[in-house]
Design an enzyme around this catalytic site. Sequence first.
Site, PDB file in Angstrom:
ATOM      1  N   SER A   1      -6.753  49.601  52.075  1.00  0.00           N
ATOM      2  CA  SER A   1      -7.498  50.462  52.998  1.00  0.00           C
ATOM      3  C   SER A   1      -9.003  50.476  52.762  1.00  0.00           C
ATOM      4  O   SER A   1      -9.740  51.059  53.546  1.00  0.00           O
ATOM      5  CB  SER A   1      -6.962  51.897  52.917  1.00  0.00           C
ATOM      6  OG  SER A   1      -5.667  51.962  53.471  1.00  0.00           O
TER       7      SER A   1
ATOM      8  N   GLU B   1     -31.018   8.523   1.675  1.00  0.00           N
ATOM      9  CA  GLU B   1     -30.532   7.738   2.809  1.00  0.00           C
ATOM     10  C   GLU B   1     -31.182   6.363   2.942  1.00  0.00           C
ATOM     11  O   GLU B   1     -30.540   5.409   3.378  1.00  0.00           O
ATOM     12  CB  GLU B   1     -30.744   8.524   4.124  1.00  0.00           C
ATOM     13  CG  GLU B   1     -29.938   9.802   4.233  1.00  0.00           C
ATOM     14  CD  GLU B   1     -28.441   9.547   4.399  1.00  0.00           C
ATOM     15  OE1 GLU B   1     -28.050   8.394   4.661  1.00  0.00           O
ATOM     16  OE2 GLU B   1     -27.658  10.497   4.252  1.00  0.00           O
TER      17      GLU B   1
END
Length: 743
Positions: A398, A116
Amino acid sequence: MAAADNKGKTRVARREQELNTNKKGKTGKPTKKKLFKRIFLSLIGLFVVGVIASVGLFFYYAKDSPKITSSSLESTPASVIYAKNDEVITTLGTSRVYAESSDIPQTLKDAIVSIEDKRFYKHNGVDPVRIAGAALANVTGGSAGLQGGSTLTQQLIKLSVFSTKASDQTMKRKAQEAWLALQVERKYSKSQILTFYANKVFMGNGVYGMQTASNYYFGKKLDKLNIAQIAMLAGIPNAPSSYNPYAHPKYSKERRDEVIDAMVSNDKISASDASTAKATPITSGLRTSHSAEKDTYNAKISDSYLKEVIQTVKDKGLDPYNSSLKIHTNLDLDAQKRLYDIANTDDYVNYPDDKMQLAVTMVDSKTGAISAMIGGRKQTNVTFGYNRAVATSRSNGSTMKPIMDFAPAIEYLNYPTNQKVNDTKYYYPDASTKELNDFDHGHLGTMTMRSALVQSRNIPAIRTLEAVGLPQAQTFVKKLGISKDQVETYSSGIGGNISTTQNAEAYAAFANGGTYRKGSYISDIVKKDGTVLNYSSSGSRAMKISTAYMITDMLKGVIDSSSGTGTAAQIPGLYQAGKTGTTDYPSNVASKFPSNAAMDSLFSGYTKNYSISVWTGYDSPLVANNYLDVTSQHIATGIYKNLMQYVSQSVSNSDWTKPSDVYLNHGELSLTDSSTDTTTSDDSSYDIPEMSSASSLSSSSSSSSSEKSSSSEPESSSSSAASSSSAPKESTSTSSSASSASN
């Protein structure tokens, strides 16, 4: 005399002409030497002007550069979400395992620099030699030089604060990169810069950082890799997709070998080592599969839970994606796995089709910790999908009766469990023309409050709510985490838009002696700097201990009594209480469906350890065939039973202790002194020493289990229903019609 003067002037003029002729030549123009000199000086002037202009432009661009900080250069590790047992559920944000400089082998550092930025240790962040080479490339080969001129430091700047897209590599951006690179080189050492870079680069397949990539591709730490593997990693950042060893092994090998050659050229490895490395197959040591990773499965089965965890973290003002948090949750991973299997296979209950949906929430009765949750079934390839477990768009039927009707009557009116209530013709007090009915459109006359709850009769429930008064009932349910706008009318007493999470939290208050705790998903969060944020709920007194006990004693009968609607939930030897719930179709569409069809079916139940609430139904219940038949109406109870049975195996099993101010007479409970206000925040009096089994029930439980109703309800008339449960049908209508049956 005048003649002599004229001759003198003539000689001077002639001399000047000769001199001019010598300077300019015969044509009177400058000489070639002089022309070259002028051109040279002009070029120098233009160069100086160009340099000054370039410097000026550079600083003009540089002044708008973004700020660079240590946090932007460093790679933030992902936030990790843990289950209760500290097993990883999932990671959030970019997954990175940070590598310190000492964790990065010198061979990898050499490989990165060689391929690099060979002059990395010689420049100060900007390399004139590379820039010159890039400029030449621009002249001779196109635009590639703009990228090629970047040093490792400039690449780090791009990764940290700029885009890496080729289209964004403008002169302005390059000037700012160079400026920031100079600043970074002044502040950080070469070793630090290289470490930042190694942890920041994208390595393909959703992986960032070379240590993370080493784990992903090879299942090893960086210091365990050979030269060939190191070279492969060093080559990937240049083009992560093209050099993917799985998708493009040929290109990956070519790039790896290019890195190896660069290392030889840079005198970092020998030709012999290079030859051995290049002869190594690109697949050597490469992991063959990533599909079966545990945290992927954990995240899949916990999707609904994770969705609520993330929202909770955000609500606390934290960023779970960018803050490197360690989030420890209350999730019982074993229970969650079992719940996921119950919901998505037919090994535990039989679902009629894949369209049927469910929602389940399990809460720790003592702490309020949400231990398991699922917001739907058959949801494949969905991340953070719709969570029905926290949705309040469907009725809880319920299961509302203990919460809004009977508990407030005990709390405020000191009703005993054998309080006489009438099951006779009845109209809602807030809508005088709206008649309330049960599923059978019948009336059982006078009955006890216990029988009314066990058999889930609607009319006695709403008569009881009327006796309490809607405002006082709303005050009561508010203490259980239910807002007033969820219970606006008397009809809410047989079903409000309550989520399974709210239901489980409310029933947990019955289980623990009357203390309400808002359900909690998170136990603690560890921030990046090590700060620990602890989260727990101290709870608040929602009702008297006596109220919680008397409701619990009655709800035992829903499961244990022969006339109870929840007998399918029976688990031998387990002390538990619970309530069923169903909702009928509104009268304006009821004729389109079978007479025994239901829209929703629910079950909420609890032990001293856990409170579980289940909803089942269809997302589009008005579509043909999207109804619950008699058999399907028992699935909610089956889900509850299978989960509760599983989680109760490894915990203590003990019955509830009767408070001292509750009087027991022939199986019925009442307060010994109606003025007693048992509101102590100490729940210890409600617990008894742990027992290993439930072989011997309390006298109150035995009595309620053997209780006979004054009029037995017909059982569900279906042969298939009988195989699921012999429990009587009970239902609540969502209709506003006076003729609709509800129970």
